[in-house]
Design an enzyme around this catalytic site. Structure first.
Site, PDB file in Angstrom:
ATOM      1  N   GLU A 540       0.825  -1.205   0.000  1.00  0.00           N
ATOM      2  CA  GLU A 540       0.000   0.000   0.000  1.00  0.00           C
ATOM      3  C   GLU A 540       0.865   1.264   0.000  1.00  0.00           C
ATOM      4  O   GLU A 540       0.547   2.245  -0.676  1.00  0.00           O
ATOM      5  CB  GLU A 540      -0.957   0.001   1.197  1.00  0.00           C
ATOM      6  CG  GLU A 540      -1.934  -1.161   1.241  1.00  0.00           C
ATOM      7  CD  GLU A 540      -2.787  -1.296  -0.005  1.00  0.00           C
ATOM      8  OE1 GLU A 540      -2.934  -0.310  -0.751  1.00  0.00           O
ATOM      9  OE2 GLU A 540      -3.304  -2.391  -0.247  1.00  0.00           O
ATOM     10  N   ASP A 604       3.448  -4.748  -5.526  1.00  0.00           N
ATOM     11  CA  ASP A 604       3.987  -6.000  -4.997  1.00  0.00           C
ATOM     12  C   ASP A 604       5.511  -6.012  -5.101  1.00  0.00           C
ATOM     13  O   ASP A 604       6.216  -6.364  -4.143  1.00  0.00           O
ATOM     14  CB  ASP A 604       3.412  -7.195  -5.761  1.00  0.00           C
ATOM     15  CG  ASP A 604       2.006  -7.563  -5.325  1.00  0.00           C
ATOM     16  OD1 ASP A 604       1.585  -7.132  -4.232  1.00  0.00           O
ATOM     17  OD2 ASP A 604       1.324  -8.288  -6.073  1.00  0.00           O
TER      18      ASP A 604
END
Length: 706
Positions: A540, A604
Site C-alpha cells: 500500500e 507487490d
C-alpha cells in the site's frame, strides 16, 4: 456513492487475490542441476532443538517441489491440495478462513443486538440489531412481496417527459441503483483542499464494456445468462412472458449503447484522462439533455459551479441517449436497475435469479447462507456503528501500536531506498521523500466515528431499511461539498479484511479486520509478520509511487513532479514488469493483462523489496551480528518469503479466474507470489537458487524499481 466502494482513485489490495498455474515464460532446468530444498533439508542439525514457530505450518508445504523451480507450490502445495473451493465460494484462501472466523464473531454481535429489543431508541445498538433482525425476517419479506418497492416503481411509471426523466435520475443517484452513470462528491484531485462534484461512467449490469462485445464462447454464454436473468426478473415484476422478453432486449440494447462509449479498464487507469473539469454552464451546454443544474439541485448540490467529468465521450452518449431513446424504453431500463440493485431485500425468487446469474459469472455452486449475506448488508449499511461493537472485542491498543511500529519501520526502509536509488535525480528524490514524509497512516478504526442519528432504522422492513441507509449515505456524502476536507473519513469499515492507498489524501488505511492472524499476529516472529501484513503495508505504501500513484504529490495533488529523464526511466523499468506479467498464462489461451495489473504488480514488486529491508533492520536491531534463531528449521529470511507466499495461496474456479483476468487490476495469486521473487537476489540467496532454475531470471531480464 456507496462508501463500501472506495473513491475512484483508491488503490486497494482487493478481496480477489486469485490463484493460477505455472508461468509460461520461465526457463526450464534439469533435475540434475536443481538442489531440492525441503522442510527437512532446511531443518537445524539433529543436535540442536528445532524451535516451533507461530504463523507458518510446514505441513502445508510440498517438499517434493523445489522452491527454486516453483515457490508457489513448494510453500503451499499440500494446503492447495487439501482445501478445495467450497460450493458457496468462487475462490478459497487464507483470507476466506480469516473471514469465517471474523464472521463468527460478527454474527454473535449481531444476534445479541437483534435479541436486545430494549436497546435505547436511536442508539447504534438499536439500529444494528433492528437492521439485522429485519434482514433475517424472511417471513415478512415473502409476505410483503414487491409491495414496498411499488412507491419507487410508481415514481418511474409516472415520468412523462425529459424533465421528469432528469428528476428520476437524481432519485436513482440517491438510492444508488447505478443507472446511467455515477455521481458523487470527492476530493478535487488538482485542488486537494476542497471537494468537487464528480461524474463518471456506469449504468451497466455486466462487469465491464468488454462483456457486451467479445465473441468467444465463454462470453456468449454469459450474455445468454444475462438475457435470461433480465427476462426472469421482469417476469417476477409482473410482466407477461412476451413483455418480459421484450423488456430484456430493451435493457440489453441501451446498456450496449452505453458500453460502446465507455472506456476500457486499462484506459480508466489514466488519472489525467479522467480529470476533465468544466463549469456547470459548460456542462449544461455540452450535455443539455442531462440538465446537470436540475439534477444537482435535486441532490442538494445547487451551489456547485463546476463538475469534473471522468469520461466526456461517455457523457456525450448519455446526453444523446436521453433524447433519442423512447421514454418507455428508458423507464424499462430504470425499472431494471431499481430491482437489480434491491434484489437482496426482495422475496426468495428474486434472490435466486440474481444468484443464478452470479453462477454464470463466477461459477459458484451454492448460494451463501443467509446470515452471512445479511451480515455483509449490515456492515455495508451501518459499518461504523457495527464496527464500534467489533473493535471492542477484536482489536487491542497493544496490537494497534505494534502495527504502527511496523509501518514506521517500513517507511524508514522506503526512505533509504529512495535516497540510495541509482537512477532517480536529486530533485525527484526530494519530492518523493516529501511525499513519503507526508503519508498519513490509519490503523484499525477511525479516530472519529460516523454519526448515524439522522438514519431511522426499524424492524418493519428490510427493504425500507436498505433504501433508507442508501439515501442517508448519499446525503452524508453530498453534505461534504463546500466544507473542509474530512481527514478522519474511512473508505472501509473496521471489520473489513482489506487495505488501501488513497492518492488524493496520500494515506494508507488498514482496518482492524485485516490486522488479525494469520495476516498479523503479535505473538509471531518478526519474519512472519513482515512477510504477511508487512508485505501488505509495503504494497500500500508503494502504491504512492506506482504508475498511477506517482502522479500525485505530497498533498495528493494530481501533478507531474518528475523530471523527464526520471519519468522515462521509470516507464522503461515498469514496462519490463508489464512484459513479465503479460507472459503469465493461468488458463489455455488466457494471459494476464500486464497493463491492467501494472499498478498492483509494481506495488507487490516495490513493497516486498522495501519490507525485506525493514525486516533486516529489525533483525539487526534485535540480534546484532549474532546468530538469528530458526523456527521450524527455517531462517528468518526463508520464513519471510514463505509467509509472503502462504498468505497468497488460493484455489479458484475457472469461471472466476477468467472474470478476474478481464476485470481485476490484481494478478492471479500464483503470479502475485512468484512474480516479485523471480526478480529478487535476496530470494535466490535465502533458498540457494542458481542461474538456470525456473524461479531465477537472468540478470539482464530482471525488473527493479526501487
Amino acid at each position: 456513492m456507496n462508501k463500501t466502494c472506495l473513491p475512484r482513485t483508491v488503490l486497494a489490495l482487493s478481496g480477489l487475490m486469485l490463484a493460477g498455474c505455472a508461468a509460461s515464460n520461465t526457463a526450464s532446468t534439469s533435475s540434475a542441476t536443481t538442489p531440492t530444498v525441503t522442510a527437512t533439508a532446511q531443518a537445524a542439525p539433529a543436535a540442536e532443538p528445532v524451535l516451533k514457530g507461530i504463523g507458518l505450518d510446514p505441513a502445508d508445504m510440498n517438499p517434493a517441489v523445489s522452491p527454486c523451480d516453483d515457490f508457489y507450490h513448494f510453500s503451499g502445495g499440500n494446503w492447495l491440495k487439501n482445501n478445495p473451493v467450497p460450493s458457496y465460494a468462487t475462490r478459497w484462501g487464507p483470507r476466506n478462513l480469516l473471514g469465517d472466523r471474523t464472521q463468527t464473531l460478527l454474527r454473535q454481535i449481531l444476534e445479541e443486538a437483534a435479541a436486545n429489543t430494549s436497546a435505547p431508541k436511536g442508539s447504534n445498538l438499536q439500529k444494528v440489531g433492528d437492521y439485522y433482525a429485519s434482514a433475517m425476517d424472511t417471513v415478512a419479506i415473502e409476505k410483503a412481496g414487491i409491495a414496498l418497492l411499488k412507491p419507487e416503481l410508481d415514481r418511474i411509471a409516472a415520468v412523462k417527459d425529459l424533465r421528469g426523466l432528469q428528476d428520476i435520475i437524481a432519485r436513482q443517484k440517491l438510492l444508488q441503483t447505478g443507472a446511467y452513470f455515477g455521481a458523487g462528491v470527492d476530493v478535487d484531485e488538482k485542488q486537494t483542499t476542497q471537494y468537487a462534484v464528480g461524474l463518471y461512467q456506469g449504468g451497466l449490469t455486466l462487469p465491464n464494456r468488454d462483456y457486451y462485445f467479445k465473441q468467444d464462447a465463454r462470453t456468449e454464454s454469459i450474455r445468454a445468462a444475462y438475457r435470461k436473468y433480465l427476462t426472469n426478473m421482469f417476469a417476477l415484476l409482473g410482466d407477461n412472458a412476451a413483455t418480459a422478453q421484450k423488456n430484456a432486449a430493451t435493457v440489453e440494447r441501451l446498456e450496449t449503447r452505453l458500453a460502446k462509449a465507455a472506456r476500457t479498464p486499462v484506459e480508466l487507469r489514466d488519472p489525467q484522462a479522467n480529470y476533465n473539469k468544466m463549469t456547470l454552464a459548460e456542462a449544461q451546454k455540452k450535455y443539455p439533455n442531462l440538465n446537470l443544474p436540475r439534477i444537482l439541485a435535486d441532490l442538494q448540490l445547487a451551489s456547485a459551479q463546476e463538475v469534473i467529468v471522468g469520461q466526456p465521450a461517455f457523457f456525450d452518449e448519455v446526453n444523446a441517449l436521453l433524447k433519442a431513446e423512447p421514454l418507455a424504453d428508458q423507464k424499462t431500463y430504470l425499472r431494471w436497475h431499481l430491482v437489480r440493485s434491491t434484489a437482496s431485500a426482495l422475496p426468495k425468487a428474486f434472490v435466486d435469479e440474481s444468484f443464478r446469474f452470479s453462477q454464470a459469472l463466477g461459477g459458484t455452486k451454492q448460494l451463501t447462507t443467509r446470515w452471512k449475506r445479511m451480515l455483509a448488508s449490515t456492515d455495508n449499511a451501518l459499518g461504523e456503528a457495527f464496527g464500534q461493537l467489533y473493535v471492542d472485542k477484536a482489536f487491542s491498543p497493544a496490537a494497534k501500536q505494534k502495527a504502527l511500529d511496523m509501518v514506521n519501520n517500513i517507511k524508514a526502509s522506503m526512505a533509504e531506498h529512495i535516497q540510495t536509488n541509482t537512477w532517480m535525480s536529486a530533485p525527484t528524490k526530494q519530492e518523493a521523500l516529501k511525499k513519503l514524509n507526508a503519508l498519513r497512516v490509519k490503523i484499525g478504526y477511525p479516530d472519529k466515528w460516523k454519526d448515524y442519528s439522522a438514519l431511522n432504522v426499524s424492524r418493519d422492513s428490510y427493504l425500507k431499511n436498505l433504501l433508507a441507509a442508501r439515501e442517508w449515505d448519499y446525503r452524508q456524502e453530498v453534505k461534504k461539498f463546500g466544507g473542509p476536507i474530512d481527514r478522519n473519513e474511512w473508505g472501509m469499515t473496521p471489520s473489513t479484511i482489506n487495505a488501501y492507498y488513497n492518492p488524493p489524501m496520500n494515506e494508507i488505511v488498514f482496518p482492524a479486520g485485516y490486522l488479525q492472524p494469520p495476516f498479523f499476529d503479535p505473538n509471531a516472529d518478526d519474519a512472519v509478520n513482515y512477510g504477511a501484513i508487512g508485505g501488505v503495508m509495503g504494497h500500500e505504501m508503494t502504491h504512492g509511487f506506482d504508475d498511477q500513484g506517482r502522479q500525485y504529490d505530497a498533498e495528493g495533488t494530481l501533478r507531474d513532479w518528475w523530471t523527464k529523464e526520471d519519468n522515462d526511466e521509470f516507464n522503461r523499468r515498469a514496462a519490463i514488469v508489464g512484459t513479465q506479467y503479460s507472459a503469465f498464462s493461468p488458463l489455455d489461451s488466457v494471459y494476464v493483462n500486464g497493463k491492467l495489473t501494472m499498478g498492483e504488480n509494481l506495488a507487490d514488486f516495490a513493497g516486498l523489496t522495501i519490507v525485506y529491508g525493514a525486516l533486516q533492520k529489525q533483525l539487526q536491531q534485535k540480534y546484532g551480528n549474532g546468530p538469528r534463531p530458526k523456527y521450524d528449521g527455517f531462517t528468518p529470511e526463508q520464513r519471510f518469503f514463505l509467509s509472503w507466499a502462504q498468505l497468497r495461496r488460493s484455489n479458484i474456479r475457472p469461471e472466476a479466474l477468467r472474470q478476474q483476468i478481464l476485470t481485476d487490476p490484481h494478478s492471479p495469486d500464483q503470479y502475485r507470489t512468484i512474480g516479485p521473487l523471480m526478480n529478487m537476489p535476496q530470494f535466490y540467496e535465502a533458498f540457494g537458487c542458481q542461474p538456470g532454475q525456473k524461479m531465477v531470471r537472468a540478470e539482464a531480464d530482471r525488473a527493479k524499481i526501487w
